[in-house]
Design a protein around this motif. Sequence first.
Motif, short mmCIF file in Angstrom:
data_model
loop_
_atom_site.label_atom_id
_atom_site.label_comp_id
_atom_site.label_asym_id
_atom_site.label_seq_id
_atom_site.Cartn_x
_atom_site.Cartn_y
_atom_site.Cartn_z
N GLU A 241 -122.47 -45.37 8.33
CA GLU A 241 -121.04 -45.07 8.35
C GLU A 241 -120.66 -44.01 7.33
OE1 GLU A 241 -117.20 -44.98 9.53
OE2 GLU A 241 -118.89 -45.99 10.54
N LEU A 242 -121.40 -43.93 6.22
CA LEU A 242 -121.13 -42.92 5.20
C LEU A 242 -121.30 -41.52 5.78
CD1 LEU A 242 -120.62 -42.21 2.17
CD2 LEU A 242 -123.10 -42.34 1.85
N TYR A 243 -122.37 -41.34 6.58
CA TYR A 243 -122.65 -40.02 7.16
C TYR A 243 -121.81 -39.74 8.40
CZ TYR A 243 -126.43 -40.51 3.88
OH TYR A 243 -127.13 -40.71 2.71
N VAL A 244 -121.35 -40.79 9.06
CA VAL A 244 -120.39 -40.61 10.15
C VAL A 244 -119.08 -40.09 9.57
CG1 VAL A 244 -118.99 -41.79 11.91
CG2 VAL A 244 -121.43 -42.35 11.65
N LYS A 245 -118.65 -40.71 8.48
CA LYS A 245 -117.39 -40.31 7.83
C LYS A 245 -117.47 -38.88 7.30
CE LYS A 245 -114.02 -42.02 4.42
NZ LYS A 245 -112.94 -42.28 5.39
N GLY A 247 -119.32 -36.52 8.45
CA GLY A 247 -119.53 -35.56 9.53
C GLY A 247 -120.97 -35.13 9.67
N HIS A 248 -121.81 -35.53 8.71
CA HIS A 248 -123.22 -35.12 8.78
C HIS A 248 -123.92 -35.75 9.99
CE1 HIS A 248 -122.50 -34.24 4.41
NE2 HIS A 248 -123.18 -33.18 4.76
N TRP A 249 -123.55 -36.95 10.35
CA TRP A 249 -124.20 -37.62 11.46
C TRP A 249 -124.01 -36.83 12.76
CZ3 TRP A 249 -127.88 -41.03 12.03
CH2 TRP A 249 -128.08 -41.63 13.28
N ASP A 250 -122.80 -36.35 12.98
CA ASP A 250 -122.53 -35.59 14.21
C ASP A 250 -123.25 -34.24 14.22
OD1 ASP A 250 -120.94 -37.55 15.27
OD2 ASP A 250 -119.07 -36.72 14.50
N HIS A 251 -123.32 -33.61 13.05
CA HIS A 251 -123.87 -32.25 12.99
C HIS A 251 -125.37 -32.21 12.74
CE1 HIS A 251 -120.16 -29.78 13.07
NE2 HIS A 251 -119.61 -30.89 12.63
N TYR A 252 -125.93 -33.22 12.02
CA TYR A 252 -127.32 -33.14 11.58
C TYR A 252 -128.18 -34.33 11.99
CZ TYR A 252 -125.58 -29.41 8.51
OH TYR A 252 -125.01 -28.26 8.02
#
Length: 580
Positions: A241-245, A247-252
Amino acid sequence: MKFNKKLNHTTSHILAMAVLKIFPNTILGFGPATNEGFYYDFKFEKNLLESDLLKIEKQMKKIISNNFVMKKIDSQYEYDFSHQPLKRELNDEFISSDKEVTFYSIVNPSLQKDLFVDLCAGGHLHKINDVKHFKLLSLAGAYWKGDSNNEQLTRIYGTAWDTKEELNNFLSIISERKERDHRKIGKELNLFMFDKLSGHGFPIWLEDGMKVKRRIEEQILWLDDKYGFKEVLTPIVGERELYVKSGHWDHYKDDMFAPIIADHEKLILRPMTCPHHILIFRSTRRSYRELPIRYSEQSNLYRHEKSGALIGMERVRGMQLTEGHIFAHKNQIISEFKKCYELITEALNMFNINIFYVSLSVRDINKKDKFYDDDKMWEEAEEDLRKVLKELGVEYKEMKGEAAFYGPKIDIQIKTSLGHEVTMSTLQLDFLLPKKFDLTFINSDGELETPVIIHRGLISTYERFLAILLEQTKGNLPFWLSPKQVAIIPVNEEHNDYSNDIYKMLKQERIHVLVDDRNERVSKKIREAQIAKTKIQIVIGDKEVENDKLSLRFYGSEKIKIISKDKIVNYLRKLTIEKK
């Protein structure tokens, strides 16, 4: 030296034709020209050997000696795909995406006969015998279409030039690159290793490698402190959830390892540290009087790089980054960027790193899906960085579309011995993440205001930095960085006690020192110390023990310096601090 792309593309076709002559059941991949030569990918029935390259070269020269030409095939031509499944796959892909499908042939004009036909977009010489000066360079494994999910093929690299002089000059450059290849040097000096059982792309730092790394780290920590950074240490994982928040999850997410499921958490081996430093900033109420707040960390990071992209220590999956984040007021952006650029310059100068060029990466306004959609934010951020570079008097290349998704950046680029451009140091301006995490501080009017974040990579990762350092020095590190600073060589066993006394004295000064008391000839010990790039060898014999004077031999030199035992510590101490 002017590179001829058509010449090299033509030579790649000749290579493929020669391979089929010698190994008729070979399956063809494709073979483009590169920036310095060409390659072609093949699927052989049996493993190809380096010695086979000479046979293939000989066959290529035989083909070139004829009066053959390269011609585009009539559009009605029907290529026989029955023995070339990879060519069929490419053909079907082109058709399905409405791309023009073209074939080119090496033709015997006197017989009007097609000798070798290949699926190709074109860009060749007309006469085959215009290819006169070429060389096949090496073999490598390569996944079909660069995808690790596909089968691995054999790639043959080569190069072709218009003149013999140009070819010889380039081969000299290739030879020099091999001498500078950090993988070769690292193995010779026993600095690091890889083992498939520890995971592809996860380096093992060996004893001498750690000695170098610790000396570099000492200087980085000292510089961080000098420029006002506060060192922190954060976990190597973060909740998904930290990386979803952030934006890294979506981009990387394609470059991130799959979550580790622990109880009800989905933990990610972190690919970057900025979200963790954001958590520290927002853990308490902040005042404008505290800004700028500068956090630094020697961050352990993990990125799921494609296996085909892994290159020694230059590109790995497990790394330690010399990272920093600055939380600042908007009116502090220019001054903080200037200070950070000074910090980076001081660090690179300390290690005598040669900069290739400086780039300013901005967004591509026509590809808004790749970048956070806020025109005003981007315009302000990009103009701020242009102003910084202008005021610093730094020449730079503007790289359209190369910004991070959250903001523009300044990168310091280095060229490796393999000709790769890699980023050594980076400064990135970020207006987005503070908004995503609702970061605020109390401004001078007593109101809540959003800070900006400056992401700072000082000398890249320790892994990449070591690779660059080895290549730029050929492994001949300065005394203060060398893992092998002093070798004490007793002539006979009766000189061991005196040698050990000197060893203890130098060890107390944190000198990397050893006593080579093996039962070997002195000349052999000196030669091996030179091969290992030991900076100083001290030979201890009767004369040295009697006179309390030491004979110092230096790496790469015939020079011998005589110095009294009681002055050796100060002499070596001076060599150790010469970097400052």
